[in-house]
Design a protein around this motif. Sequence first.
Motif, mmCIF file in Angstrom:
data_model
loop_
_atom_site.group_PDB
_atom_site.id
_atom_site.type_symbol
_atom_site.label_atom_id
_atom_site.label_comp_id
_atom_site.label_asym_id
_atom_site.label_seq_id
_atom_site.Cartn_x
_atom_site.Cartn_y
_atom_site.Cartn_z
ATOM 1 N N PRO A 34 -2.718 -2.250 -10.777
ATOM 2 C CA PRO A 34 -3.129 -1.348 -9.761
ATOM 3 C C PRO A 34 -4.075 -1.502 -8.957
ATOM 4 O O PRO A 34 -4.309 -1.371 -7.773
ATOM 5 N N ALA A 35 -4.937 -2.586 -9.288
ATOM 6 C CA ALA A 35 -5.996 -2.980 -8.409
ATOM 7 C C ALA A 35 -5.405 -4.058 -7.463
ATOM 8 O O ALA A 35 -6.040 -3.674 -6.064
ATOM 9 N N GLN A 36 -4.733 -4.785 -7.558
ATOM 10 C CA GLN A 36 -3.941 -5.538 -6.670
ATOM 11 C C GLN A 36 -3.035 -4.503 -5.630
ATOM 12 O O GLN A 36 -3.109 -5.159 -4.478
ATOM 13 N N ARG A 37 -2.360 -3.497 -6.186
ATOM 14 C CA ARG A 37 -1.593 -2.739 -5.724
ATOM 15 C C ARG A 37 -2.398 -1.960 -4.564
ATOM 16 O O ARG A 37 -2.157 -1.670 -3.328
ATOM 17 N N GLU A 38 -3.636 -1.415 -4.936
ATOM 18 C CA GLU A 38 -4.621 -0.791 -4.211
ATOM 19 C C GLU A 38 -4.947 -1.587 -3.108
ATOM 20 O O GLU A 38 -5.157 -1.062 -1.913
ATOM 21 N N ALA A 42 -4.139 -0.998 1.220
ATOM 22 C CA ALA A 42 -4.992 -0.887 2.126
ATOM 23 C C ALA A 42 -4.866 -1.996 3.179
ATOM 24 O O ALA A 42 -4.972 -1.746 4.577
ATOM 25 N N ALA A 43 -4.573 -3.270 2.665
ATOM 26 C CA ALA A 43 -4.167 -4.184 3.806
ATOM 27 C C ALA A 43 -3.148 -3.955 4.819
ATOM 28 O O ALA A 43 -2.960 -4.468 5.815
ATOM 29 N N ILE A 138 4.090 -7.398 2.230
ATOM 30 C CA ILE A 138 3.740 -6.232 1.411
ATOM 31 C C ILE A 138 4.619 -5.314 0.932
ATOM 32 O O ILE A 138 4.641 -5.014 -0.315
ATOM 33 N N ASP A 139 5.663 -4.959 1.525
ATOM 34 C CA ASP A 139 6.643 -4.097 1.563
ATOM 35 C C ASP A 139 7.346 -4.505 0.542
ATOM 36 O O ASP A 139 8.062 -3.816 -0.507
ATOM 37 N N ALA A 140 7.821 -5.711 0.573
ATOM 38 C CA ALA A 140 8.790 -6.368 -0.340
ATOM 39 C C ALA A 140 8.172 -6.445 -1.607
ATOM 40 O O ALA A 140 8.736 -6.352 -2.970
ATOM 41 N N ALA A 141 6.763 -6.775 -1.640
ATOM 42 C CA ALA A 141 5.851 -6.852 -3.018
ATOM 43 C C ALA A 141 5.944 -5.269 -3.821
ATOM 44 O O ALA A 141 6.444 -5.558 -5.047
ATOM 45 N N SER A 151 4.676 -11.077 -9.744
ATOM 46 C CA SER A 151 4.493 -12.714 -8.588
ATOM 47 C C SER A 151 4.358 -12.199 -7.136
ATOM 48 O O SER A 151 3.454 -12.991 -6.523
ATOM 49 N N LEU A 152 5.161 -11.498 -6.452
ATOM 50 C CA LEU A 152 4.932 -11.226 -5.322
ATOM 51 C C LEU A 152 3.752 -10.405 -4.701
ATOM 52 O O LEU A 152 2.985 -10.727 -3.794
ATOM 53 N N LEU A 153 3.222 -9.561 -5.524
ATOM 54 C CA LEU A 153 2.073 -8.683 -5.495
ATOM 55 C C LEU A 153 0.839 -9.768 -5.579
ATOM 56 O O LEU A 153 -0.081 -9.950 -4.542
ATOM 57 N N ASP A 154 0.795 -10.632 -6.589
ATOM 58 C CA ASP A 154 -0.302 -11.750 -6.701
ATOM 59 C C ASP A 154 -0.242 -12.618 -5.539
ATOM 60 O O ASP A 154 -1.391 -12.949 -5.062
#
Length: 309
Positions: A34-38, A42-43, A138-141, A151-154
């Motif tokens: 969730p931290a990476q998603r947040e 924002a980005a 970002i959308d794809a992740a 993997s995509l989020l990271d």
Amino acid sequence: MATTTEATVYTEFEESGYSRLRRFLIRKSAKGSPAQREFLAAARDSGKFLAYMKNAVAVREGIELQPLAEQMSEAEFGNPPSDTEQRLFEAWGGLTSRIACRTEFWGLVTYRHIEEGRIESSFLAANGGGNVSGAQRIDAAFNAAGDEATSLLDGCVRTVLRRLGGLPEARGNRSVYVNCPLARAWWRERLVSEVATNEGEGLERQIRAVVHPESQQYWEELVTFVVSRNSVFGSVAVRDILIRTLAAVIDENPTTPLRTADELKRVCRSVSSVQASLELSVVPPEDVKTMMWDIVKTVALGEERDRTS
């Protein structure tokens, strides 16, 4: 252009807080979290990203570096054309290397460009591959699932941090020179300015062909060898002779394999071997020039390859 001294303090992100944020977002347990998603949510939106960073990291007060006057497209930000790099360096040419090697400094410089509307925060997520924008990455992740999403989020998080100011925790000190577009542009033109000093505009053009290559890998090899703190050179004069030699040979033969990262690496290995047995900084400059010409020409003509095959 304002003059900067070694004692000048510029506004930048507070070092410990900014480092803590980067480590928090790229730690192994954070992948797909969730931290990476947040952070990526924002980005995706400049207003939200500015608010996120303001809440997450304090700012150390000092002299404000003025953002560039022109708005930049996503492509121009990711890989500034040579004329854009020249304007950038002219505006910020008073910076010292002590300041310009700092992730905290460039992180805030990039932040200010978002704040002033010169770039969008989503530009930070683009990785330069194909025609996929940062927002699309970002959308794809977010739309992926399972291990692919993790993997995509990271990957997106790391790209944003690299482009914001560099990510030394993952890529070492060269990251600021290679991965942050604004820092990379400044360092390229600084090399042109230093290497071509008193040599005329013709040499500046030749040097730019070396320090503004089509290949990102080529620049990374050059940075590792002659710019970053891990450079094998203890002498600026020796560095300059090497770059001038590369520039002259490439100018003579624009199709030379020396324009590729692999061949540049071969040159660097050869120079490192010489440096290991002979302190080049104490060798007369004319002798160093002869050595560099021999090394560069040998690689350019493929003679070294023939000897070792």
